[in-house]
Design an enzyme around this catalytic site. Sequence first.
Site, short mmCIF file in Angstrom:
data_model
loop_
_atom_site.label_atom_id
_atom_site.label_comp_id
_atom_site.label_asym_id
_atom_site.label_seq_id
_atom_site.Cartn_x
_atom_site.Cartn_y
_atom_site.Cartn_z
CB THR A 101 -9.40 -0.78 -7.91
OG1 THR A 101 -9.22 0.53 -6.92
CG2 THR A 101 -8.65 -1.89 -6.83
CG ASP A 133 -8.23 5.25 -0.13
OD1 ASP A 133 -9.65 5.73 -0.82
OD2 ASP A 133 -7.75 4.12 -1.12
N GLY A 154 -13.53 -1.42 -6.62
CA GLY A 154 -14.51 -1.31 -6.93
C GLY A 154 -15.42 0.11 -5.27
N GLY A 155 -13.50 0.35 -4.92
CA GLY A 155 -13.89 1.31 -3.72
C GLY A 155 -14.80 0.96 -2.57
CB SER A 163 -7.09 -0.37 1.68
OG SER A 163 -7.58 -0.89 0.33
CB SER A 164 -12.28 -1.09 0.37
OG SER A 164 -12.88 0.05 1.34
CG ASN A 177 -8.60 6.22 -5.01
OD1 ASN A 177 -9.04 5.44 -4.38
ND2 ASN A 177 -9.30 7.27 -4.57
NE ARG A 197 -4.08 1.38 0.81
CZ ARG A 197 -4.96 2.09 0.04
NH1 ARG A 197 -5.07 1.95 -1.34
NH2 ARG A 197 -6.12 3.33 0.90
CD GLU A 219 -4.55 3.81 -3.38
OE1 GLU A 219 -6.36 3.95 -3.54
OE2 GLU A 219 -3.99 3.84 -4.62
N1 GLY Z 1 -7.97 2.67 -3.80
C1 GLY Z 1 -9.25 2.12 -3.43
C2 GLY Z 1 -9.20 0.85 -1.83
O1 GLY Z 1 -7.91 0.83 -1.35
O2 GLY Z 1 -10.02 0.96 -1.28
#
Ligand code: GLY
Length: 561
Positions: free
Chosen positions: A369, A411, A460-461, A440-441, A389, A98, A408
């Site tokens: 993503t 986020d 998909g965030g 993050s997701s 992102n 990350r 990013e």
């Molecule tokens: N940028 C999307 C995530 O990290 O969830």
Amino acid sequence: MRMSPRGAMVLLLIAIGFVMPVAAAEMKPGAHAVASAHPLATEAGLEVLAAGGNAFDAAVAVSSTLAVVEPTGSGLGGGGFWLLHRASDGFETFVDGRETAPAAAHERMYQDASGTAIAKRSRDGALAAAIPGEPAALEHLAKRYGRLGLARALQPAIRAARDGFACDVKLAEAFAAQWGRLDAEARRVFAVDGRAPRAGEAIVQPDLARTLERIAADGAPGFYEGPTGAALVAGSVAGGGVWTLDDLRHYRVVERRPTVSWFHGLRIVSAPPPSAGGITLGTTLGQLEALGWKPDQGARSKHLLIEALRRAYRDRAAYLGDPDFVRIPTTALLSTSYARTLAAGIDPNRATPSASLPPADPSPQGPQTTHFSVLDAEGNRVAGTLSVNLPFGAGAMAPGTGVLLNDEMDDFAASTTASNAYGLIGSVPNRVQPNKRPLSSMSPTFVEGPRGLLVLGTPGGSRIITMVLIGLLAWDSGADALGVVSQPRFHHQYLPDVVMFEPGAIDPEEQKQLADMGHVLKPLKDTYGNLHAVSWDPAHGKVEAASDPRGVGAARVVPVR
Ligand code: GLY
């Protein structure tokens, strides 16, 4: 069908419980399987496997090729998570590549004088970019887990960048939509006849090929130091960013223990913080288990799922952030007793307004993503979810590098009251701090159980987690890999307090019943996500791979004799 004594033994073990780790250690899939968001990335993985590489080499090849052919989703200027399983000893790990906040980052950097978040600052241009992690992670994967070496695994990506590739329909749509957002260098690199590329036109990226060649020759320092490092810092500063050479030199990959949760006899291995994925999945599934949830009860099934999500996403906002900066009560959040407590607060007939739950400040994430799933013939496997992102990240490219900078930093919680690009509200554990990883997701996930193994994930965030959840629940109900990736999708994330759903995902009668229970429904015009899955059923010797029909990806299984 005649069954071998070993097959019979595996079926017996399956019948008595959580057998996958035992069976998988003894049996081999006998086929390579790759599913990714782009046919060239899938072929890159298979090429490296055919050359004698393992799933980890393939992960490097797929990741780096996606960086070239799907610049909307991920790239060398971004980061990602790679969930690994090594077949020889069952070792599982989570490679955290990350991005990190630059050392000059601070809590108010995306706020105006009154403390109000200015969304554009954390989304567009160099100030939105965190220090990339993908190049360091590629080196880490190749060196520590691969067989062929970094230089070999990067060859397909170098070829695609140097020789070019045909722009696909989705990429052409993204260029058309985002062209005005891209800076002059990005437009110079991608333009065909001075305009956005159209479907079928060739995209050639010689600068990116050179950057990849430097990484192939020198490893991560080929990116973080030397001419590329200098050009990245110059590009950041010229675009209003705050990167330094020290930021780049100090970037480190971290290996973390994946989260493990259980549901209906399935063992779910997923992303630990700084992803919210594993914990949010585990907390949701724990509540469903406590409620005796069943998938086939129409609006009631959906209501209970939405209520469990509401509570799990509230906790996401309240507790989760970079574990190197905040203490996260992972064990408590994943405990059965906590799941029962949350479940006890769910009214089986009424929606609980999110505002009536103990308050938490939700925080951000984005729609782009990318994800890929790989299984090799020996049983090694990788689920990789990578990101810059928003589509094309910050829309800014460091001149001469071919590298698009991520955004990013969006986020993070730019302020603890504003929401991010995904409507997630900002939380204190996820506030901006120097060298910190934004929450993050991204949820690369393995599911093991009586039906064998499923490797899955999606972009998909904030909706990533519910897509993975819906996919694994479908698999638990008997869906094959294609069924998993094709499932209709709906989503709730605590705040905003609405149920979003794809066209057709909730039928009119269920919509009425849910509305009568107090849910606010928000039908979406378009589908979302791009889930890629690989499955292996050891008892029947069956390997499958499937790419989401919503995207242009490709999935292939290649038997190995
Ligand atoms: N940028 C999307 C995530 O990290 O969830």
